[in-house]
Design a protein around this motif. Sequence first.
Motif, short mmCIF file in Angstrom:
data_model
loop_
_atom_site.label_atom_id
_atom_site.label_comp_id
_atom_site.label_asym_id
_atom_site.label_seq_id
_atom_site.Cartn_x
_atom_site.Cartn_y
_atom_site.Cartn_z
N GLY A 259 0.70 -1.30 -0.21
CA GLY A 259 0.18 -0.14 -0.12
C GLY A 259 0.82 1.29 0.03
O GLY A 259 0.64 2.24 -0.68
N SER A 260 1.87 1.27 0.85
CA SER A 260 2.57 2.48 0.89
C SER A 260 3.71 2.90 -0.04
O SER A 260 4.02 3.97 -0.36
CB SER A 260 3.19 2.54 2.34
OG SER A 260 3.99 1.65 2.73
N THR A 261 4.14 1.87 -0.59
CA THR A 261 5.45 1.87 -1.50
C THR A 261 4.97 1.53 -2.88
O THR A 261 5.30 2.23 -3.93
CB THR A 261 6.73 1.13 -0.93
OG1 THR A 261 6.82 1.61 0.24
CG2 THR A 261 7.71 1.33 -2.00
N ILE A 281 -2.10 12.26 -3.70
CA ILE A 281 -3.03 11.24 -3.46
C ILE A 281 -2.38 10.25 -2.25
O ILE A 281 -2.97 10.20 -1.33
CB ILE A 281 -3.80 10.41 -4.57
CG1 ILE A 281 -4.58 11.28 -5.47
CG2 ILE A 281 -4.27 9.08 -4.05
CD1 ILE A 281 -4.96 10.66 -6.68
N THR A 282 -1.21 9.77 -2.77
CA THR A 282 -0.49 9.03 -1.53
C THR A 282 -0.41 9.83 -0.42
O THR A 282 -0.51 9.13 0.64
CB THR A 282 0.89 8.72 -2.22
OG1 THR A 282 0.81 8.04 -3.67
CG2 THR A 282 1.69 7.86 -1.37
N ALA A 283 0.04 11.13 -0.43
CA ALA A 283 0.11 11.77 1.21
C ALA A 283 -1.24 11.81 1.69
O ALA A 283 -1.19 11.69 2.84
CB ALA A 283 0.67 13.25 0.67
N GLY A 284 -2.30 12.21 1.00
CA GLY A 284 -3.69 12.33 1.41
C GLY A 284 -4.17 11.00 2.05
O GLY A 284 -4.59 10.77 3.06
N VAL A 285 -3.83 9.97 1.35
CA VAL A 285 -4.65 8.81 1.69
C VAL A 285 -3.68 8.29 3.12
O VAL A 285 -4.20 7.54 3.97
CB VAL A 285 -4.31 7.64 0.63
CG1 VAL A 285 -4.37 6.12 1.13
CG2 VAL A 285 -5.14 7.76 -0.61
N THR A 286 -2.39 8.49 3.10
CA THR A 286 -1.46 7.93 4.17
C THR A 286 -2.00 8.97 5.49
O THR A 286 -2.20 8.19 6.54
CB THR A 286 -0.01 8.25 3.86
OG1 THR A 286 0.36 7.66 2.71
CG2 THR A 286 0.86 7.73 5.10
N ALA A 318 -9.69 -8.77 2.26
CA ALA A 318 -10.88 -8.81 1.74
C ALA A 318 -10.99 -7.53 0.57
O ALA A 318 -11.87 -7.42 -0.30
CB ALA A 318 -12.02 -8.51 2.58
N ILE A 319 -10.31 -6.49 0.77
CA ILE A 319 -10.47 -5.34 0.20
C ILE A 319 -9.28 -4.81 -0.85
O ILE A 319 -9.60 -4.08 -1.66
CB ILE A 319 -10.40 -3.94 1.26
CG1 ILE A 319 -11.78 -4.22 2.22
CG2 ILE A 319 -10.52 -2.69 0.58
CD1 ILE A 319 -11.93 -3.26 3.19
N THR A 320 -8.06 -5.46 -0.66
CA THR A 320 -7.25 -5.14 -1.62
C THR A 320 -7.68 -5.40 -3.15
O THR A 320 -7.03 -4.83 -4.01
CB THR A 320 -5.79 -5.80 -1.11
OG1 THR A 320 -5.40 -5.56 0.16
CG2 THR A 320 -4.80 -5.28 -2.12
N TYR A 321 -7.98 -6.42 -3.33
CA TYR A 321 -8.21 -6.95 -4.65
C TYR A 321 -9.32 -5.71 -5.29
O TYR A 321 -9.11 -5.45 -6.40
CB TYR A 321 -8.94 -8.19 -4.77
CG TYR A 321 -8.84 -8.77 -6.33
CD1 TYR A 321 -7.67 -9.32 -6.91
CD2 TYR A 321 -10.07 -8.66 -7.18
CE1 TYR A 321 -7.89 -10.08 -8.23
CE2 TYR A 321 -10.18 -9.19 -8.29
CZ TYR A 321 -8.98 -9.69 -8.78
OH TYR A 321 -8.94 -10.09 -10.34
N LEU A 337 -10.23 6.52 -4.22
CA LEU A 337 -11.04 5.79 -3.31
C LEU A 337 -10.43 4.41 -2.97
O LEU A 337 -10.44 4.05 -1.83
CB LEU A 337 -12.48 5.73 -3.86
CG LEU A 337 -13.42 4.91 -3.08
CD1 LEU A 337 -13.72 5.28 -1.91
CD2 LEU A 337 -14.86 4.88 -4.07
N GLY A 338 -10.11 3.72 -4.03
CA GLY A 338 -9.61 2.33 -3.99
C GLY A 338 -8.32 2.34 -3.05
O GLY A 338 -8.32 1.53 -2.15
N TYR A 339 -7.56 3.10 -3.25
CA TYR A 339 -6.47 3.34 -2.42
C TYR A 339 -6.83 3.69 -0.63
O TYR A 339 -6.16 3.01 0.06
CB TYR A 339 -5.57 4.67 -2.91
CG TYR A 339 -4.04 4.64 -2.42
CD1 TYR A 339 -3.36 3.71 -1.67
CD2 TYR A 339 -3.07 5.63 -2.99
CE1 TYR A 339 -1.99 3.65 -1.15
CE2 TYR A 339 -1.74 5.44 -2.94
CZ TYR A 339 -1.20 4.70 -1.74
OH TYR A 339 0.13 4.70 -1.75
N VAL A 340 -7.55 4.42 -0.51
CA VAL A 340 -8.13 4.80 0.65
C VAL A 340 -8.59 3.42 1.39
O VAL A 340 -8.38 3.25 2.63
CB VAL A 340 -9.15 5.99 0.86
CG1 VAL A 340 -10.01 5.75 2.22
CG2 VAL A 340 -8.34 7.31 0.41
N LEU A 341 -9.49 2.75 0.70
CA LEU A 341 -10.04 1.65 1.25
C LEU A 341 -8.96 0.57 1.64
O LEU A 341 -9.19 -0.16 2.59
CB LEU A 341 -10.86 0.92 0.21
CG LEU A 341 -12.27 1.86 -0.11
CD1 LEU A 341 -12.92 0.98 -1.48
CD2 LEU A 341 -13.13 1.76 1.03
#
Length: 439
Positions: A259-261, A281-286, A318-321, A337-341
């Motif tokens: 997720g993070s890298t 987006i990466t900064a915001g999601v993190t 459950a959610i990564t895919y 949104l997918g990244y946040v989930l």
Amino acid sequence: MSVDELKASSVQTPAQVRRVVLAGGLGTLIEYYDYALYGYVATIIAPLFFPGQDPVASLLSVLLVFALSYVVRPVGGIVFGWVGDRFGRKRALLVTVVGIGLANTAVGLLPTYATVGRLAPVLLLIVRIAQGFFAGGEVGGSATVIAEAAPPGKKARYGALTPMGTNAGFAVASAAIGIVSGLLATDQLNSWGWRIPFLVGLPLTVLCYLARRMLPDIDRNVTLGRHGFPLLSALRSYPRALLQAIALGIGVQGAAYIGSTFIGIYLVTNLHYPKTAVFWITAGVTLVAVALMPLTGRLADRIGPLKVAAIGLIGYAAITYPGLLLMNVGNLGLAALGYVLIMVNMAFLQVASYTLTPQLFPDSVRYTGTALATNLSVLIAGGTAPYIATWLVSRTHDLRSPYYFVATTCVIGLVALATLWRKWRQNFLLATNTANSAS
């Protein structure tokens, strides 16, 4: 393991506890600022240090250096675990943060292949290995001192500062490269602008060093020097705890590093979203995950860290895919949104893990045990995650193939939780009753 071993706080007042927690969190921020930054600029520096006809091969070479820097982390964990368990936590934590900061700055000063030829990738590897060595004593040490400083019944809410620091490092790194890429033209970013965020890490290091120099006596109630070489005692007397901590860590690191890298690289390289937008987006999601961590810490203190860890592992599986499917729709908002989930699960899993792991070991080998288990799990499933995920996509041509790596590591983590469940439930209930009686 008895909860009595962590009853006595290593500091005396709430203000001192806050100082310890802040200094620990700042150190992990510096550590993961560097690691994240390297991952975020991987697509930029790949042709600078590994020029070639095949851009995928160049990217894999840069990610291999990223993975190799993790090989030495267990060595650093052993060395600084020995320092921390024998001579004091504070001494170890001061050295690690200085080493990490200097190595991070050095990356921003390295010559490229166009300047010094084959020496460039060699220097990059040397600096990354040095950084990995010092980092080996950082996050495990932070988790240890925070666990020892936090009062009973509040271990998780204070322990949340360790993963908050690590993930804030990712967010700050992403914001730093986002600012630079937004202000500079593409050719400027690719030639010299990528160096700026690495150099910015130096004042952050100075700030953390000063915070740690002013720490109270965190070793006051800690048993130091009982073992000449704590690693041997940990291996001989606590092999089960080490295996449990490593297995849990594999679940944590495998899911977290995808997720993070990897996802930042994936969105740019495989799905062709604009770099600057992906960085922000990466900064915001993190930061969303970081903002949730105080809440998940309180939840872990209330219902137990094992349950919270299970929520995180099951959530990742459950959610990564479906999250990866959303990213592939071609809409940047749905990709976010997918990244946040996916990343929300990190708020549950990492808080619980960094609370659990130090409590598996007595204080005489706690720094060593926590650092060794953390670094071995990072080596096995964390540092290798971006490389394995990129390789899977390139070999299978399936953009969702990294999910299978995440699912495998989550199963390993759940097995570790199952082995801990019965004994931890007894200890958690005892600790909760003790905290309630004291209040």
